[in-house]
Design a protein around this motif. Structure first.
Motif, mmCIF file in Angstrom:
data_model
loop_
_atom_site.group_PDB
_atom_site.id
_atom_site.type_symbol
_atom_site.label_atom_id
_atom_site.label_comp_id
_atom_site.label_asym_id
_atom_site.label_seq_id
_atom_site.Cartn_x
_atom_site.Cartn_y
_atom_site.Cartn_z
ATOM 1 N N LEU A 169 11.449 -54.950 40.869
ATOM 2 C CA LEU A 169 11.298 -54.080 39.700
ATOM 3 C C LEU A 169 12.006 -52.742 39.930
ATOM 4 N N TRP A 170 11.834 -52.172 41.116
ATOM 5 C CA TRP A 170 12.464 -50.878 41.427
ATOM 6 C C TRP A 170 13.982 -50.972 41.452
ATOM 7 N N VAL A 171 14.530 -52.004 42.079
ATOM 8 C CA VAL A 171 15.994 -52.126 42.171
ATOM 9 C C VAL A 171 16.590 -52.339 40.785
ATOM 10 N N ASN A 172 15.990 -53.215 39.995
ATOM 11 C CA ASN A 172 16.500 -53.431 38.630
ATOM 12 C C ASN A 172 16.380 -52.157 37.803
ATOM 13 N N GLY A 173 15.273 -51.431 37.971
ATOM 14 C CA GLY A 173 15.089 -50.166 37.254
ATOM 15 C C GLY A 173 16.090 -49.115 37.695
ATOM 16 N N LEU A 174 16.392 -49.088 38.980
ATOM 17 C CA LEU A 174 17.371 -48.127 39.499
ATOM 18 C C LEU A 174 18.746 -48.381 38.900
ATOM 19 N N VAL A 175 19.145 -49.633 38.820
ATOM 20 C CA VAL A 175 20.450 -49.967 38.237
ATOM 21 C C VAL A 175 20.481 -49.583 36.758
ATOM 22 N N GLN A 176 19.402 -49.857 36.030
ATOM 23 C CA GLN A 176 19.345 -49.475 34.620
ATOM 24 C C GLN A 176 19.407 -47.958 34.456
ATOM 25 N N ILE A 187 22.496 -50.400 50.959
ATOM 26 C CA ILE A 187 23.539 -50.347 49.926
ATOM 27 C C ILE A 187 24.869 -50.605 50.617
ATOM 28 N N SER A 188 25.580 -51.627 50.162
ATOM 29 C CA SER A 188 26.892 -51.924 50.744
ATOM 30 C C SER A 188 27.872 -52.221 49.608
ATOM 31 N N GLU A 189 29.140 -51.914 49.866
ATOM 32 C CA GLU A 189 30.171 -52.119 48.853
ATOM 33 C C GLU A 189 31.328 -52.889 49.447
ATOM 34 N N ASP A 190 31.775 -53.903 48.721
ATOM 35 C CA ASP A 190 32.981 -54.631 49.082
ATOM 36 C C ASP A 190 34.139 -53.895 48.430
ATOM 37 N N VAL A 191 34.955 -53.264 49.239
ATOM 38 C CA VAL A 191 36.018 -52.399 48.719
ATOM 39 C C VAL A 191 37.041 -53.197 47.913
ATOM 40 N N LYS A 192 37.355 -54.403 48.357
ATOM 41 C CA LYS A 192 38.362 -55.199 47.653
ATOM 42 C C LYS A 192 37.912 -55.596 46.251
ATOM 43 N N SER A 193 36.680 -56.081 46.137
ATOM 44 C CA SER A 193 36.216 -56.563 44.842
ATOM 45 C C SER A 193 35.497 -55.478 44.045
ATOM 46 N N GLY A 194 35.050 -54.413 44.722
ATOM 47 C CA GLY A 194 34.318 -53.346 44.050
ATOM 48 C C GLY A 194 32.859 -53.694 43.800
ATOM 49 N N ILE A 195 32.391 -54.772 44.406
ATOM 50 C CA ILE A 195 31.004 -55.197 44.212
ATOM 51 C C ILE A 195 30.095 -54.387 45.128
ATOM 52 N N ILE A 196 29.017 -53.860 44.544
ATOM 53 C CA ILE A 196 28.021 -53.093 45.287
ATOM 54 C C ILE A 196 26.774 -53.960 45.412
ATOM 55 N N HIS A 197 26.273 -54.081 46.625
ATOM 56 C CA HIS A 197 25.083 -54.898 46.881
ATOM 57 C C HIS A 197 23.917 -53.978 47.223
ATOM 58 N N ASP A 248 12.182 -35.655 46.217
ATOM 59 C CA ASP A 248 12.995 -35.737 47.422
ATOM 60 C C ASP A 248 12.307 -36.592 48.486
ATOM 61 N N GLU A 249 10.996 -36.458 48.609
ATOM 62 C CA GLU A 249 10.255 -37.273 49.568
ATOM 63 C C GLU A 249 10.293 -38.747 49.178
ATOM 64 N N VAL A 250 10.171 -39.017 47.895
ATOM 65 C CA VAL A 250 10.237 -40.394 47.411
ATOM 66 C C VAL A 250 11.615 -40.978 47.680
ATOM 67 N N ARG A 251 12.667 -40.203 47.383
ATOM 68 C CA ARG A 251 14.036 -40.671 47.610
ATOM 69 C C ARG A 251 14.277 -40.941 49.086
ATOM 70 N N THR A 252 13.818 -40.045 49.954
ATOM 71 C CA THR A 252 14.004 -40.210 51.391
ATOM 72 C C THR A 252 13.306 -41.475 51.884
ATOM 73 N N GLU A 253 12.080 -41.687 51.444
ATOM 74 C CA GLU A 253 11.324 -42.882 51.856
ATOM 75 C C GLU A 253 11.979 -44.150 51.316
ATOM 76 N N LEU A 254 12.444 -44.103 50.081
ATOM 77 C CA LEU A 254 13.092 -45.267 49.488
ATOM 78 C C LEU A 254 14.391 -45.602 50.214
ATOM 79 N N MET A 255 15.162 -44.593 50.576
ATOM 80 C CA MET A 255 16.436 -44.827 51.255
ATOM 81 C C MET A 255 16.245 -45.410 52.659
ATOM 82 N N LYS A 256 15.075 -45.181 53.270
ATOM 83 C CA LYS A 256 14.788 -45.786 54.580
ATOM 84 C C LYS A 256 14.708 -47.304 54.464
ATOM 85 N N HIS A 257 14.300 -47.792 53.307
ATOM 86 C CA HIS A 257 14.072 -49.218 53.120
ATOM 87 C C HIS A 257 15.167 -49.897 52.299
ATOM 88 N N MET A 258 16.146 -49.122 51.820
ATOM 89 C CA MET A 258 17.177 -49.679 50.954
ATOM 90 C C MET A 258 18.486 -49.856 51.720
#
Length: 162
Positions: free
Chosen positions: A41-48, A18-28, A6-16
């Protein structure tokens, strides 16, 4: 022993971001971190990891639906209902095969995370300019008020010595 998940997730979310284009459904996804190699490495690993989790959920859900449909199939007497049930089982089986065979099941990566050519942060020029301005202001304040502070001390010393 180290931070909790939970601490790792909280710290990571401070620096991340995340946005979504509702029309196209693309998440950035973007991650501002001191080490750009590690951030990519972390972002690619998170998506995987998210893809793998969604894939496993889809397989388990389809297997549960197939099991339920097979139980219902045994109890059915109508041929039409049995055929409809068999078609549903076939559809669920196809979903399992799709989940097992597609590498990018839930999230399709358009552009994997990459390391920027130039550093984005810290902005050294901005830090330098702000430091010069603040240093000039602080130096001016000290230069203006320093003699006044010492003048009062010297007056008291002179009076006491007379």
């Amino acid at each position: 022993y180290g931070p909790t998940m939970d601490e790792v997730r909280t710290e990571l979310m401070k620096h991340m971001d995340i946005s979504e284009d509702v029309k196209s459904g693309i998440i950035h996804l973007s991650l501002d971190w001191k080490d750009p190699d590690q951030a990519a490495l972390w972002v690619n690993g998170l998506v995987q990891m998210l893809n793998e989790m969604r894939r496993q959920e889809a397989i388990v859900d389809s297997q549960a639906r197939i099991k339920s449909l097979q139980a219902q199939l045994v109890a059915m007497t109508s041929v039409d209902m049995k055929q409809m049930n068999i078609n549903l089982i076939q559809s669920e089986t196809e979903q399992i095969v799709a989940a097992q065979s597609e590498r990018q099941y839930a999230l399709h990566v358009l552009d994997p995370a990459f390391i920027p050519d130039a550093p984005i942060w810290p902005k050294r020029t901005l830090i330098l300019v702000v430091s010069i301005i603040l240093g000039t202001i602080a130096g001016s304040i000290v230069a203006l008020f320093w003699p006044r502070l010492f003048r009062k001390r010297f007056r008291h010393r002179r009076l006491n010595s007379i």
